[in-house]
Design an enzyme around this catalytic site. Structure first.
Site, mmCIF file in Angstrom:
data_model
loop_
_atom_site.group_PDB
_atom_site.id
_atom_site.type_symbol
_atom_site.label_atom_id
_atom_site.label_comp_id
_atom_site.label_asym_id
_atom_site.label_seq_id
_atom_site.Cartn_x
_atom_site.Cartn_y
_atom_site.Cartn_z
ATOM 1 N N ARG A 93 0.817 -1.212 0.000
ATOM 2 C CA ARG A 93 0.000 0.000 0.000
ATOM 3 C C ARG A 93 0.854 1.267 0.000
ATOM 4 N NH1 ARG A 93 -4.038 -0.864 4.855
ATOM 5 N NH2 ARG A 93 -4.623 1.258 4.252
ATOM 6 N N LYS A 111 1.900 -1.369 4.732
ATOM 7 C CA LYS A 111 1.349 -0.028 4.504
ATOM 8 C C LYS A 111 2.217 1.031 5.169
ATOM 9 C CE LYS A 111 -1.415 2.066 7.068
ATOM 10 N NZ LYS A 111 -1.376 3.223 8.032
ATOM 11 N N HIS A 123 4.966 -14.636 5.248
ATOM 12 C CA HIS A 123 3.583 -15.091 5.156
ATOM 13 C C HIS A 123 2.677 -14.500 6.234
ATOM 14 C CE1 HIS A 123 6.365 -18.722 5.168
ATOM 15 N NE2 HIS A 123 6.479 -18.300 6.400
ATOM 16 N N TYR A 126 0.751 -8.455 8.808
ATOM 17 C CA TYR A 126 0.411 -7.057 8.508
ATOM 18 C C TYR A 126 1.452 -6.159 9.156
ATOM 19 C CZ TYR A 126 -1.645 -2.448 8.760
ATOM 20 O OH TYR A 126 -1.834 -1.085 8.654
ATOM 21 N N ASN A 137 13.803 -10.947 10.278
ATOM 22 C CA ASN A 137 12.820 -11.954 9.869
ATOM 23 C C ASN A 137 11.558 -11.788 10.703
ATOM 24 O OD1 ASN A 137 12.571 -14.776 8.304
ATOM 25 N ND2 ASN A 137 11.538 -14.916 10.273
ATOM 26 N N TYR A 147 -3.077 1.091 15.344
ATOM 27 C CA TYR A 147 -4.224 1.997 15.482
ATOM 28 C C TYR A 147 -4.924 1.749 16.814
ATOM 29 C CZ TYR A 147 -8.549 4.442 14.124
ATOM 30 O OH TYR A 147 -9.629 5.288 14.063
ATOM 31 N N ALA A 183 7.524 -16.610 19.877
ATOM 32 C CA ALA A 183 6.266 -16.832 19.177
ATOM 33 C C ALA A 183 5.074 -16.658 20.110
ATOM 34 C CB ALA A 183 6.251 -18.230 18.574
#
Length: 212
Positions: A93, A111, A123, A126, A137, A147, A183
């Protein structure tokens, strides 16, 4: 829009796209199945670039040399530097810079972020309103929580960081150089250099458990 106007618009768009595609193919850009690839009039593409089927490139996109764009990728308002690889099924984006040799993989959305040299986001992630350093990585399922319902906040990930899968980085937050995030962690505070950060509840196991 009336049927005749729709046909005229579709014909005009096809002629426009054919002209743009032919311009780039003449310059040596490889368009695999060109009829499925949509470009903008102000798209800029370097040398030895391969664009695979079903790619849409919106306005204000600059692509460097030796780049490959894989299928079902949508890019707009972004800069992709030399030797980067994007896709398949990626969304890049506006405000994004993908640095040299970076890798954006399947089902990744980026973005308004800078992704550093050699960094991989392979994979299901966002990354928004972030700066990601070199040779970092970012594991599958990682998101930057940028946000808070009112304002956007920045995430800073330094060089050579490893972010474990399914991590949430709650901005504003900085992840220090050479650090590791375990993780499944939710990170809400800054992480110092060369540190391991993890937030994970203790696993509970009930022996000989029977369903009611």
């Amino acid at each position: 829009m009336k049927s005749k106007n729709k046909k005229n618009f579709a014909l005009q768009e096809k002629q426009k796209q054919d002209k743009i595609r032919n311009k780039f193919m003449t310059k040596g850009v490889t368009l695999v199945a060109p009829d499925t690839i949509f470009l903008s009039a102000n798209t800029k593409i370097g040398k030895n670039v391969v664009i695979n089927p079903y790619v849409v490139i919106g306005s204000n996109v600059k692509i460097g040399n030796n780049v490959e764009i894989l299928s079902f990728t949508h890019i707009e308002g972004a800069k992709i530097e030399d030797n980067a690889k994007v896709g398949p099924f990626s969304r890049v984006r506006p405000g994004t810079v993908l640095s040299k040799r970076s890798r954006i993989g399947n089902f990744v959305e980026v973005k308004n972020s800078r992704v550093g040299t050699g960094t991989k986001i392979n994979h299901l992630s966002y990354v928004g309103d972030a700066t990601v350093g070199k040779f970092t990585n970012i594991g599958a399922g990682t998101i930057t929580c940028n946000y808070d319902g009112k304002r956007k906040h920045k995430t800073n990930i330094r060089d050579e960081v490893f972010i474990g899968s399914n991590s949430s980085l709650v901005a504003p937050v900085t992840i220090g150089k050479n650090s590791v995030v375990g993780a499944g962690s939710v990170i809400t505070k800054n992480v110092r250099e060369k540190s391991l950060a993890l937030t994970r509840s203790k696993q509970v196991e009930k022996k000989n458990y029977k369903k009611k």
